[in-house]
Design a protein around this motif. Structure first.
Motif, PDB file in Angstrom:
ATOM      1  N   PHE A   1      76.376  61.095  63.330  1.00  0.00           N
ATOM      2  CA  PHE A   1      77.078  61.268  62.059  1.00  0.00           C
ATOM      3  C   PHE A   1      76.314  62.247  61.177  1.00  0.00           C
ATOM      4  O   PHE A   1      75.095  62.167  61.076  1.00  0.00           O
TER       5      PHE A   1
ATOM      6  N   TRP B   1      80.368  65.548  62.525  1.00  0.00           N
ATOM      7  CA  TRP B   1      79.617  64.920  63.605  1.00  0.00           C
ATOM      8  C   TRP B   1      78.826  65.963  64.376  1.00  0.00           C
ATOM      9  O   TRP B   1      79.232  67.126  64.463  1.00  0.00           O
TER      10      TRP B   1
ATOM     11  N   SER C   1      79.789  62.079  69.931  1.00  0.00           N
ATOM     12  CA  SER C   1      79.355  61.168  68.866  1.00  0.00           C
ATOM     13  C   SER C   1      80.554  60.605  68.117  1.00  0.00           C
ATOM     14  O   SER C   1      80.619  59.407  67.822  1.00  0.00           O
ATOM     15  N   PHE C   2      81.527  61.467  67.814  1.00  0.00           N
ATOM     16  CA  PHE C   2      82.743  61.010  67.133  1.00  0.00           C
ATOM     17  C   PHE C   2      83.492  59.999  67.993  1.00  0.00           C
ATOM     18  O   PHE C   2      83.908  58.942  67.516  1.00  0.00           O
TER      19      PHE C   2
ATOM     20  N   TRP D   1      81.895  56.598  68.048  1.00  0.00           N
ATOM     21  CA  TRP D   1      82.162  55.869  66.802  1.00  0.00           C
ATOM     22  C   TRP D   1      83.602  55.337  66.788  1.00  0.00           C
ATOM     23  O   TRP D   1      83.853  54.200  66.399  1.00  0.00           O
TER      24      TRP D   1
END
Length: 109
Positions: A36, A57, A62-63, A66
């Motif tokens: 983030f 991000w 990573s996005f 999440w």
């Protein structure tokens, strides 16, 4: 390369306060997520009923992590105290995706 995700939320005027309170109550929920980089909730000032939820991000992975973990849990779980989930404040949602190809920051004084 960083990626930006903008969730475009259509929010009727009578639901604006509800939406903003819900985001405030979840403040800092995303900040500890791996990868983030940035969050902003943008309120429309004229000519539209669309809020923009801006997140940045480190990368697409990573996005997605999440989305499949903390965000999915937050949206699927029951309401506070295990009660019924509250009615959504937004009447519609669209996700825009971008790659950051240029950026600038203010110069230090």
């Amino acid at each position: 390369m960083s990626v930006v995700k903008i969730n475009v939320l259509t929010v009727p005027a009578e639901q604006r306060e509800t939406l903003e309170k819900r985001f405030a109550s979840r403040a800092h929920a995303v900040e500890n997520s791996d990868g983030f980089e940035w969050f902003e909730l943008l309120r429309p000032v004229e000519g539209t009923d669309q809020y923009l939820v801006y997140t940045r991000w480190r990368d697409e992975e990573s996005f997605q992590a999440w989305m499949e973990g903390p965000m999915k849990s937050a949206h699927q779980g029951g309401g506070e105290g295990g009660g019924e989930r509250p009615r959504p404040a937004a009447s519609g949602s669209t996700l825009w995706s971008f790659e950051v190809v240029q950026q600038a920051a203010p110069k230090s004084a």
